[in-house]
Design an enzyme around this catalytic site. Structure first.
Site, PDB file in Angstrom:
ATOM      1  N   ARG A   1      90.151  84.056  -1.666  1.00 25.21           N
ATOM      2  CA  ARG A   1      91.200  84.846  -1.007  1.00 25.21           C
ATOM      3  C   ARG A   1      91.932  84.049   0.061  1.00 25.21           C
ATOM      4  NH1 ARG A   1      88.161  89.115   1.337  1.00 25.21           N
ATOM      5  NH2 ARG A   1      88.271  87.942   3.256  1.00 25.21           N
TER       6      ARG A   1
ATOM      7  N   TYR B   1     117.704  96.227   1.504  1.00 27.77           N
ATOM      8  CA  TYR B   1     117.087  96.637   0.230  1.00 27.77           C
ATOM      9  C   TYR B   1     116.414  97.998   0.445  1.00 27.77           C
ATOM     10  CZ  TYR B   1     113.757  95.928  -3.699  1.00 27.77           C
ATOM     11  OH  TYR B   1     113.002  96.031  -4.836  1.00 27.77           O
TER      12      TYR B   1
ATOM     13  N   ASP C   1     115.719  88.953   5.211  1.00 24.68           N
ATOM     14  CA  ASP C   1     115.522  88.884   3.768  1.00 24.68           C
ATOM     15  C   ASP C   1     116.562  87.889   3.243  1.00 24.68           C
ATOM     16  OD1 ASP C   1     115.588  89.280   0.989  1.00 24.68           O
ATOM     17  OD2 ASP C   1     115.051  91.398   1.160  1.00 24.68           O
TER      18      ASP C   1
ATOM     19  N   LYS D   1     112.550  86.715  -7.920  1.00 18.50           N
ATOM     20  CA  LYS D   1     113.916  86.472  -8.359  1.00 18.50           C
ATOM     21  C   LYS D   1     114.068  85.019  -8.818  1.00 18.50           C
ATOM     22  CE  LYS D   1     114.381  90.734  -7.370  1.00 18.50           C
ATOM     23  NZ  LYS D   1     114.746  91.302  -6.093  1.00 18.50           N
TER      24      LYS D   1
HETATM   25  C1  LIG Z   1     113.989  92.428  -5.451  1.00 20.82           C
HETATM   26  C2  LIG Z   1     114.207  92.341  -4.007  1.00 20.82           C
HETATM   27  C3  LIG Z   1     113.160  92.529  -3.111  1.00 20.82           C
HETATM   28  C4  LIG Z   1     111.783  92.933  -3.554  1.00 20.82           C
HETATM   29  O1  LIG Z   1     111.139  91.996  -4.362  1.00 20.82           O
HETATM   30  P1  LIG Z   1     110.004  92.472  -5.373  1.00 20.82           P
HETATM   31  O2  LIG Z   1     109.367  91.197  -5.787  1.00 20.82           O
HETATM   32  O3  LIG Z   1     110.696  93.209  -6.467  1.00 20.82           O
HETATM   33  O4  LIG Z   1     109.063  93.356  -4.600  1.00 20.82           O
HETATM   34  C5  LIG Z   1     113.432  92.371  -1.777  1.00 20.82           C
HETATM   35  N1  LIG Z   1     114.648  92.063  -1.332  1.00 20.82           N
HETATM   36  C6  LIG Z   1     115.683  91.874  -2.157  1.00 20.82           C
HETATM   37  C7  LIG Z   1     117.005  91.523  -1.590  1.00 20.82           C
HETATM   38  C8  LIG Z   1     115.494  92.024  -3.516  1.00 20.82           C
HETATM   39  O5  LIG Z   1     116.549  91.875  -4.341  1.00 20.82           O
END
Ligand SMILES: *Cc1c(COP(=O)(O)O)cnc(C)c1O
Length: 400
Positions: free
Chosen positions: A62, A117, A189, A214
């Site tokens: 972990r 988001y 973010d 992404k």
């Molecule tokens: C998709 C996304 C997230 C979340 O990511 P996950 O891996 O789907 O939890 C956070 N911020 C933005 C801008 C996103 O497009």
């Protein structure tokens, strides 16, 4: 830099090289190009004394393995010299919640951009508030005036630039300076640009978050998140991740590493193709406007040009008013654009959206139906032909 790594300091290398070399040390694993995937829980210690003294670089599955470290160090190098620590989380949303939990205490106040988001908002509204944290949303275009919204107990200012549906570009440096002046930490973010197109820590951000799901993954086959911290935020981030017990499975980390090696060339292509499709859409009679910061028509274009070195393949359009059924007919007629959430994979996507239900500090009134596109790695000509067919279906449905 990683123990035993032969990598030279990051500043001597360019990002296109860093994604190829970062976190790799073939000599440490028998010459094989890629790091091994350690499936691990127990680590055996050489002696009882070492065990009692916690004398081992790796202590427990972990807590991290050579596989984990390879991705952490690779991302750290991309973030630049101000990055003190990278934490890996099992999704982008987990990275967001870990970053927020690492900064807030009961009684704190947090300012969150209205363009965040939507699940980020839900985490703030449903979880943070239960812990005695108050949350306010602010206009993403607030700039240095964020100081007027700050209270004595404002502990964190959270940004997302551009917003991943609405694409407002924030004045990151100005907001960060104002936040720091009043003793708050800055979280962002940075999934849209990532460190290749926007080095958030160099613009005053203390905790930069990416949904690795992404573009790092890049193939729509893995969930992953990263939080990159500067030295002011690293210790609390390490603690919250360690003592919440979060860790990422080795195969998912490997998919992240594998994706990372081609990240720079993929992003370059997403950027070029995204712009080509956006320009074509902007000239269409059905389209009211484009929400793409790299187009001169975008209100945030000058800021984008000043701060960013590229644009990914994600942007939105506002259509001239038509019945919602015509928008659906347009989307359903597309063959190359899948209809589905997420983005950053090799394939193109298109989804209808409406920000109005999740806005509280600003009013969302774009002037027509909105569609978000992710431009994948297909040939642009084929994508344009597909869109052309979609518009034909829209015209039929609009007259029906
Ligand atoms: C998709 C996304 C997230 C979340 O990511 P996950 O891996 O789907 O939890 C956070 N911020 C933005 C801008 C996103 O497009």
């Amino acid at each position: 830099m990683k123990e035993g790594s032969k990598n030279r300091p990051a500043k001597t290398r360019r990002p296109h090289t860093q994604v190829v070399t970062g976190g790799r040390d073939p000599a440490a694993y028998h010459g094989f190009v890629n790091p091994p995937v350690y499936h691990a829980s127990t680590v055996l210690y050489p002696s009882a004394e070492d065990y009692v003294a916690h004398r081992a670089h790796y202590q427990y599955g972990r807590r991290g393995t050579p596989t984990t470290e390879a991705l952490e160090f690779a991302v750290q190098e991309l973030e630049g010299p101000q990055c003190a620590h990278v934490a890996l989380l099992p999704s982008g949303l987990a990275a967001i919640s870990a970053a927020l939990l690492s900064v807030v205490h009961a009684g704190d106040h947090v300012l969150v951009t209205d363009s965040a988001y939507a699940p980020t908002r839900s985490f703030c509204d449903l979880i943070l508030t239960r812990l005695g944290v108050t949350v306010d949303y602010y206009d993403p275009l607030v700039g240095a005036a964020i100081s007027e919204l700050m209270r004595p107990n404002t502990r964190a200012v959270y940004l997302e630039s551009p917003g991943s549906l609405s694409f407002e570009i924030q004045e990151v440096d100005a907001i960060a300076a104002a936040a720091h002046a009043k003793g708050a930490l800055v979280l962002m973010d940075n999934t849209w640009a990532g460190p290749l197109y926007f080095r958030a820590l160099e613009h005053g951000v203390d905790l930069s978050i990416q949904a690795g799901t992404k573009y790092i993954g890049g193939h729509s086959d893995v969930m992953l998140g990263t939080v990159s911290a500067n030295s002011a935020a690293a210790a609390d981030l390490k603690n919250v991740v360690r003592f919440s017990g979060w860790c990422v499975g080795p195969d998912d980390i490997y998919l992240g590493l594998r994706g990372l090696r081609t990240l720079a060339v993929r992003l370059d292509r997403h950027c070029q193709s995204g712009l080509a499709v956006a320009r074509w859409l902007e000239a269409r009679p059905e389209v009211l406007k484009l929400l793409h910061p790299a187009l001169p028509s975008h209100p945030g274009h000058a800021l984008w040009k000043r701060d960013f070195t590229g644009a990914c393949g994600l942007f939105s359009i506002v259509l001239k008013p038509v019945p919602q059924q015509a928008v659906y007919a347009f989307l359903d007629a597309l063959e190359l654009f899948g209809i589905g959430p997420s983005w950053g994979g090799f394939e193109s996507l298109a989804v209808p959206f409406d920000c109005a239900p999740v806005r509280t500090a600003t009013r969302w009134a774009p002037g027509g139906p909105t569609v978000r596109f992710h431009i994948g790695l297909e040939a642009v000509e084929d994508l344009l032909a597909d869109l052309e067919a979609g518009f034909a279906a829209l015209a039929v449905a609009a007259c029906a």
